[in-house]
Design a protein around this motif. Structure first.
Motif, short mmCIF file in Angstrom:
data_model
loop_
_atom_site.label_atom_id
_atom_site.label_comp_id
_atom_site.label_asym_id
_atom_site.label_seq_id
_atom_site.Cartn_x
_atom_site.Cartn_y
_atom_site.Cartn_z
N ASP A 1 75.81 83.95 -55.23
CA ASP A 1 76.05 84.47 -53.77
C ASP A 1 77.17 83.83 -53.11
O ASP A 1 77.34 82.49 -53.63
N ASP B 1 77.37 82.56 -49.99
CA ASP B 1 77.03 81.88 -48.89
C ASP B 1 76.92 80.26 -49.08
O ASP B 1 76.20 79.60 -48.27
N SER C 1 74.32 79.46 -50.92
CA SER C 1 72.84 79.29 -51.22
C SER C 1 72.48 78.93 -52.98
O SER C 1 71.60 78.15 -53.04
N GLU D 1 69.56 77.80 -47.67
CA GLU D 1 69.91 78.72 -46.65
C GLU D 1 71.25 78.80 -46.21
O GLU D 1 71.72 77.45 -45.86
N ARG D 2 72.21 79.56 -45.77
CA ARG D 2 73.49 79.54 -45.76
C ARG D 2 73.58 78.81 -44.19
O ARG D 2 72.66 78.76 -43.38
MG LIG Z 1 72.16 84.46 -48.43
#
Ligand SMILES: [Mg+2]
Ligand SMILES: Nc1nc2c(ncn2[C@@H]2O[C@H](COP(=O)(O)OP(=O)(O)O)[C@@H](O)[C@H]2O)c(=O)[nH]1
Length: 251
Positions: A92, A94, A96, A206-207
């Motif tokens: 991902d 972001d 994560s 988490e982002r």
């Molecule tokens: Mg994410």
């Protein structure tokens, strides 16, 4: 040495793209990066082009419109296979999925077809997720496991390594999932193709920048598809083999 491509899907990830790309490049000098961007005028695609112009190991696949994570990944897999990559990593944008954990996933990939970065095996963790996201992820994996008789604990995660051989054996032409159900769909295809799947613990964080693309329709798609697959015998039988009904469907 295996030629490895890290595929980073992006949709509206301008703030996250550069840091994650640089972290991936730094964590392993032998990997290349492919950014798969579903155009949005937030400039992620243009930024990806700028990074690619500077960094020889980065390339960009621009998609005309947003059609979901599944289609973006399938297009990227086709791109990579036609260019001779031996191992394909999903990660991902972001933050994560920590690129610093990539060496442990790649080490496992030496001796298996598919590696799942797993939050729900001993040693795996999730940081800064609200209770409802934790419940959705754990509940989704448990439901998929029960309905499809999968052995794996984390069926929905998106930090994975596939060998090219595995993807070629998986009959990807009938993968139809658009949203995050794509991850379950891919795992089911791998198991049904008789491939070896290993889970490696990861810490999912988490982002802190940008917004999640998770939505009600994504959850609904996963619930509906998993339920239909389960009741139509698409899962794995009690003995761990592909159910005959499902096997004949494939033929
Ligand atoms: Mg994410
Ligand atoms: N190319 C593309 N990337 C997507 C799409 N939907 C989500 N992504 C990317 O998939 C990754 C995971 O999405 P995210 O919203 O963080 O999901 P969450 O972690 O489950 O909240 C991020 O890198 C997103 O930018 C899409 O439709 N197309």
């Amino acid at each position: 040495m295996a030629k490895t491509l890290v595929i980073i899907p992006t949709f509206n990830e301008r703030e996250n793209l550069e840091p994650i790309t640089l972290r991936v490049l730094a964590c392993d000098p032998s990997v290349d990066v492919l950014v798969v961007d579903d155009s949005l005028p937030d400039g992620t695609g243009a930024l990806a082009d700028e990074i690619a112009a500077r960094e020889k190991r980065v390339q960009v696949l621009h998609r005309a419109s947003k059609n979901g994570l599944g289609e973006a990944y399938l297009e990227a897999f086709g791109w990579a296979l036609s260019r001779g990559y031996d191992r394909l990593v999903q990660l991902d944008a972001d933050g994560s999925h920590a690129p610093e954990q990539l060496p442990s996933l790649l080490a496992a990939a030496e001796s298996t077809d598919v590696v799942l970065g797993s939050r729900w095996v001993p040693g795996g963790r999730v940081e800064n997720w609200p209770w409802y996201r934790r419940a959705l992820s754990k509940g989704g994996s448990t439901y998929a496991r029960l309905m499809l008789r999968l052995q794996q604990r984390d069926a929905t995660g998106g930090y994975r390594v596939y060998s090219a051989r595995a993807l070629e054996a998986m009959n990807l032409s009938d993968v139809e999932s658009h949203g995050y159900c794509f991850q379950i769909d891919m795992l089911l295809h791998a198991v049904r193709a008789g491939l070896t799947v290993v889970e490696v613990p990861i810490t999912f964080t988490e982002r802190t920048l940008g917004a999640s693309k998770m939505s009600g329709s994504i959850v609904l798609e996963a619930m509906l598809r998993v339920t239909v697959w389960g009741f139509s015998g698409m899962g794995v039988s009690r003995s761990g083999t592909v159910a005959p009904a499902a096997a004949s469907r494939e033929g």
